[in-house]
Structure formats: C-alpha cells, structure tokens
Design an enzyme around this catalytic site. Structure first.
Site, PDB file in Angstrom:
ATOM      1  N   GLU A 150       0.710  -1.210  -0.279  1.00 38.40           N
ATOM      2  CA  GLU A 150      -0.204  -0.080   0.144  1.00 38.40           C
ATOM      3  C   GLU A 150       0.693   1.498   0.058  1.00 38.40           C
ATOM      4  OE1 GLU A 150      -2.450   3.040   0.507  1.00 38.40           O
ATOM      5  OE2 GLU A 150      -1.315   2.563   2.532  1.00 38.40           O
ATOM      6  N   HIS A 151       0.523   2.150  -0.051  1.00 36.02           N
ATOM      7  CA  HIS A 151       1.967   2.512  -1.334  1.00 36.02           C
ATOM      8  C   HIS A 151       1.692   4.196  -0.445  1.00 36.02           C
ATOM      9  CE1 HIS A 151       3.955   4.815  -3.532  1.00 36.02           C
ATOM     10  NE2 HIS A 151       3.786   4.644  -5.119  1.00 36.02           N
ATOM     11  N   CYS A 152       0.404   4.473   0.380  1.00 37.32           N
ATOM     12  CA  CYS A 152       0.771   5.911   1.229  1.00 37.32           C
ATOM     13  C   CYS A 152       1.219   6.303   1.908  1.00 37.32           C
ATOM     14  CB  CYS A 152      -0.789   6.109   1.450  1.00 37.32           C
ATOM     15  SG  CYS A 152      -0.820   4.999   3.428  1.00 37.32           S
ATOM     16  N   LEU A 155       5.151   3.939   1.980  1.00 39.14           N
ATOM     17  CA  LEU A 155       5.910   3.607   1.715  1.00 39.14           C
ATOM     18  C   LEU A 155       6.576   3.063  -0.138  1.00 39.14           C
ATOM     19  CD1 LEU A 155       4.781   0.290   3.430  1.00 39.14           C
ATOM     20  CD2 LEU A 155       6.605   2.046   4.303  1.00 39.14           C
ATOM     21  N   ARG A 180       9.791  12.093  -0.075  1.00 39.17           N
ATOM     22  CA  ARG A 180       9.529  11.023  -1.091  1.00 39.17           C
ATOM     23  C   ARG A 180      10.173  10.703  -1.976  1.00 39.17           C
ATOM     24  NH1 ARG A 180       3.887   8.943   1.202  1.00 39.17           N
ATOM     25  NH2 ARG A 180       4.912   7.350  -0.346  1.00 39.17           N
TER      26      ARG A 180
END
Length: 604
Positions: free
Chosen positions: A315-317, A319, A439
């Site tokens: 799950e990208h939010c 990571l 990020r």
C-alpha cells in the site's frame, strides 16, 4: 549510527520560488503544445505571477506554512492529500508489487517453507528496526531519510468518506514501535490470526511457523463461502469502502474486533492455492489476484504461491519503492535459518492461531459479492505484458557511453512514437530521500532534445552521426533534469500544492476561484500521462509493477540491472493493442540504439 538518528539533521526540502517553478513549468510543458496552446498557457502564467495575483498570495501562505514550528517540509500536507485523498480504488490503481527472485538451489521451495522463511526474515527486520540497529541508507555519501520504515509493520490505511487516514505505530495514538505479536494469514478467502512472537516477545522458530502455516492450510482447506471474504471490500472505491466499514462495525461487536486484528497485525501473508502458469500470471496475481485473499489496505502483504514463488504487494500511501527495496533485500539476502538465529527465535510449539471471523447480514454479504464481481471485472479489463531483455542491462548502456536510465527512457520515447504516432506526457518518479521526510519528485521526460532525437531517428535522410549527436543531446538533458528533480528544483508538485492551498484555504486567503493556470492546455497536457514510468533496481526482484494511471496510459515498471532489463507494462484493455505494439517497438528500439552507439564508438 542508529536508524532514525539523522532524520532531524537532514536538510529540508527546498521550497522553489514562484518565478522558478513557473519558468520551469512553461519549459516542461512547451514540447507537448501547439503555438496557440503555448501562448494561452503563458498568458495565464503571467496572470498567476502578477504582483498581488493569486500565485503570490498562495506562495506566501506556503512559505508561512514551511516556516511553522513542527513542520518538516512544505510537502507535509501534500503527501497525505496526494495518496490518502484519492477516491478511486487503490487495489491495482495505487498499490505496487515486486516479484521476488526464486529461491537458490538447495533453499526452501515449498509454499510453507518459503512463507515461514519470509515471516522469519520480516520478524528479524522488525527486531532490528525496533532497536534502531539498521544503519541509515547512504547513497553516494549522502544519508537518506529512513522515516518510511516506521510504516512497514502494523500500518494500515483506513478508508474515510472524504480522505483516508493511517493507523500505525510511532504516532501519538500508538507511540513507539508496534507491540503486536501477530500476523494475519489469508488462505482461500479465509483469514487467521497467527502469533509469530511468543508471550515474552521471542520469535517462534521456523519449525513452529511452518506448523502454524500448515494448521492454517488445514483449517482453511474449504474455500470461504461466497459473500464472506471481507477482503473484497478493500477493493472498492474509498468512500464506498468507508461506508461499508462503518456498516460492518455497527452490525456486530465481533466485527470491530476482527478489523482490529487485521489492522494491528504486523503484516499479511497470503497463501495462494494455485501456482501461476508463467511469470506474467505471477505478476498479475501479485498486482490484483483474488481480492478475497488480500487486505489491500495493509502496508505489507507477502504473497506466496502454491509452488513457493513469492512476492509482495504494498500500500503506497506511506511507502515508496526505495524503502521496500531495502526491506526486500534484507529479507532475501540471508537464508531463513540465519534470520531466525539472528532474531533469537526458539521453539515454543504451535503458534497461537484463531480464525478472524466477521458477522455478516444479507446486505453485507451482497456488498462483498458485488465488490468481488466488480474487481474481477476491473482486473479482466486491465491488459498487462512482461518484457525481458536478458542480453542488455546497465553495464551495456555504460559501455556505450550512456546513462542507463537515459538510454531506456529514450528507447521508451522512440517506441511510443512508433507505436502511437506521436509523443505524449511521460512521468518518471525520482527519489528525493536525501531530504528530511523526502519521498519522490515528479519528472516530466519529454524535452525539445527528445523531440529532436525522435525526429532524427524517424528521418530516413538523417545520418548515423546526426542520430548519435541527437541521442547524446537528449540523454544529457535527461540526466540534467533528473539532477534538478533530485535537488528539489521541479515545478509540478510545487504548483500542485499551491492549487491545493487554494482549495483548502481559498476563501480565507481571498483567492476564491481556482486560478486559471490549472485549466491551461499546458497544465492539463503535461500531466495527462501516456507513459508512467518508475524503476526498482535490485538483484532480489525479477519484476516490479503497478497499474496504469489513466484511460490511455501505459504503466512502465522496470528493473534495470547490470545484466538484464525486465519490464511490466499495464494499460486498460480497451487500449491493449497500442501497448502490445509499444512492447514490440521497444525491443526494436533497444537493439537499434545499441547498434547506433556501438558503431559510433567503433568509428571513433
């Protein structure tokens, strides 16, 4: 040096000036526009920039926010909006996957052995993380932000009506590392809570873990009845899933406890009851698979097929790929026995194991079935393709005097021109973890130099020398722009955050309408992806993949290593034809560019 020791000493992400971002924006979008579109965009940029204009007001608000005590970066509110604010489904659309390398000869091959080994590796990594024994990543002598590691274990995205939230450790609500001792294991749509740490926090041995997983297989041997695998709900659009989650919680107290078991678990393990026929099927199942055997909101899901092949869905939010690459490298760089020994694991008997059960009424069961059918259809309407070059890699590109990433990005542009007859907006993710809480930055690949390069390659009258010169100019510009992005000198996320400030605070700031810049041909065209590209270089993964980002976009996830180059392509089924042509033209483009550059060096 402890894991998080340097976080507060990392430099802050620089906030570009308004003038710099507007100038870059015009330069970045220009190659994709007609003269009239450029003129219309320039006029609105000038209005945005005028003294007292909306851009000045919004920039001042952002500068004030960036200077506020406790704010780590001017992007602190951007990232939650970008990931947690999206309202469509995250399964296939946002989550990404890695297909792990196969076990070496002599290493465990069975499903249970492989899964137990991955669990042991993850538990070992968590132990090191809890004690801050993992040294900060350093790239070219520059320390990188490690804060994303706090979201590897027990982090879960929680759906919201308007914006999602994250439930995780290292927060005010849950200070310090996760104290959970369990994982959740999915098998045939059944869910089980399995403790991987004993009552005293000591990890279970490999034999214990294997016994626990075999007990799961036995207890979950019968596929879950239709309409009972609640994991399907995590495939829904976010607001719909938020409403369904509230219905679950309201229906029966047991459901809140079941959700708690899943949301606090260290991670998910998904045992698949089939072996993929080939690598492409393995990738597809890692990307979306059976929603009933997943919990797509969980930060980390380790997926193990019946033949022992394995991968991860993320799950990208909170990571990004770079953090998951480090985690994957740690998992796969030592044998399971070494992880187990290092973590202090010992035999404690069969791990505590219990089914995670939901109480469902007819309406909830109907919703689960509807979500399952809709997601199965969505997956069927996604076209994918793997492409592998086992005779080309970064070593080859370097030997030809080219930046490996520039080489493949130029090949993508040439292939796209030949597949679709034109160039189109191309996104490339650039890691920026050298900044505090850094990020990624959004790089736009198409430049005037790339246009000239593609034109030279398509011009039968152009000489090899002309084509080589055009390649070198385009590759040099690509490398320079990537460095600008790494340095925080990129316009898109900056201007996007100004737009978001207007949405959130426009009335308060006196900017009551969306500035016209955000409706210009330049803004809309630059961000309408035809190619969305990202790389994940690691010897420990075979393929990396994600879904496409729009109705005509090709998602291009690539693993570029010294000796090989593997890609996973995805696009909506309706435009599958051009994606297949793109893949074929890409093979030709790589071969053609290799020959072009090699003949140039031999001529020298």
């Amino acid at each position: 040096m402890t894991t998080f020791a340097q976080e507060d000493n990392l430099p802050r992400v620089p906030l570009p000036t308004l003038e710099a971002s507007c100038e870059r924006f015009l330069a970045w979008c220009a190659p994709l526009l007609t003269a009239d579109q450029r003129a219309a965009t320039e006029a609105e940029v000038a209005a945005f920039l005028r003294p007292g204009g909306p851009g000045r007001v919004l920039q001042a608000a952002l500068e004030e926010y960036d200077a506020t005590e406790g704010v780590h970066s001017w992007l602190d509110t951007f990232w939650p909006y970008r990931y947690l604010g999206r309202r469509d489904r995250i399964a296939l659309n946002a989550n990404f996957f890695f297909l792990f390398r196969d076990p070496a000869p002599g290493q465990p091959q069975s499903q249970v052995e492989r899964a137990a080994g991955l669990i042991a590796g993850a538990v070992d990594y968590k132990r090191q993380l809890d004690q801050e024994l993992i040294p900060p990543v350093v790239q070219r002598g520059v320390p990188q932000s490690m804060v994303q590691n706090k979201y590897l274990f027990s982090a879960t995205r929680i759906p919201g009506a308007e914006q999602d939230t994250v439930r995780s450790p290292y927060t005010d609500a849950w200070p310090g590392p996760s104290d959970a001792r369990h994982i959740v294991v999915f098998h045939r749509g059944n869910v089980f809570r399995m403790e991987v740490l004993g009552a005293d926090g000591v990890p279970h041995s490999l034999d214990d873990l294997e016994a626990g997983l075999r007990a799961v297989q036995k207890a979950g041997a019968e596929p879950a009845a239709a309409g009972t695998s609640v994991g399907h709900l995590t495939t829904m659009a976010r607001a719909e899933w938020a409403a369904a989650r509230e219905s679950l919680r309201a229906h029966h107290p047991r459901n809140a406890a079941a959700l708690d078991d899943i949301e606090t678990a260290l991670f998910c393990v998904c045992l698949e009851d089939a072996a993929p026929a080939d690598v492409q099927e393995a990738c597809d199942r890692l990307l979306y698979g059976d929603g009933g055997n997943r919990w797509f909101d969980k930060a980390v899901s380790l997926i193990v097929f019946a033949d022992g092949r394995a991968g991860i869905n993320v799950e990208h939010c909170e990571l990004d790929g770079t953090t998951i690459l480090s985690f994957t490298d740690a998992l796969l760089s030592a044998p399971a026995e070494e992880h187990s020994r290092r973590s202090g694991a010992r035999s404690q008997g069969l791990p505590a194991l219990e089914p995670v059960l939901f109480e469902l009424d007819d309406a909830l069961r109907a919703q689960v079935r509807s979500a399952a059918d809709a997601f199965a259809e969505y997956g069927a309407n996604t076209a994918t393709r793997t492409v592998s070059f086992d005779d080309f890699g970064s070593t080859t590109a370097k030997a030809l005097g080219a930046s490996p990433d520039a080489f493949v990005q130029l090949a993508y542009q040439l292939a796209h021109q030949r597949a679709k007859g034109h160039l189109g907006a191309t996104y490339e993710s650039i890691a920026t973890r050298q900044w505090r809480r850094g990020r990624t930055e959004a790089m736009r690949v198409v430049t005037p130099e790339i246009q000239a390069f593609v034109a030279a390659m398509e011009d039968p009258a152009a000489s090899p020398d002309t084509r080589r010169a055009a390649f070198r100019a385009a590759a040099g510009k690509h490398v320079a722009r990537a460095k600008e992005c790494q340095a925080g000198q990129a316009p898109e996320q900056h201007l996007w955050e100004l737009e978001l400030i207007q949405r959130r605070r426009g009335a308060e700031l006196g900017v009551t309408e969306q500035p016209a810049l955000y409706r210009t041909p330049g803004w809309l065209t630059m961000r309408d992806d035809y190619l969305s590209t990202s790389s994940a270089p690691s010897e420990n993964i075979q393929y990396f993949g994600f879904g496409s980002t729009s109705s005509r976009c090709i998602g291009v996830a690539y693993v570029l290593l010294p000796d090989r180059f593997h890609l996973y392509l995805s696009t909506p089924l309706a435009v599958a034809g051009p994606m297949q042509v793109f893949a074929d033209r890409l093979r030709e483009a790589v071969a053609e560019l290799r020959e072009l550059l090699a003949s140039g060096s031999s001529a020298d």
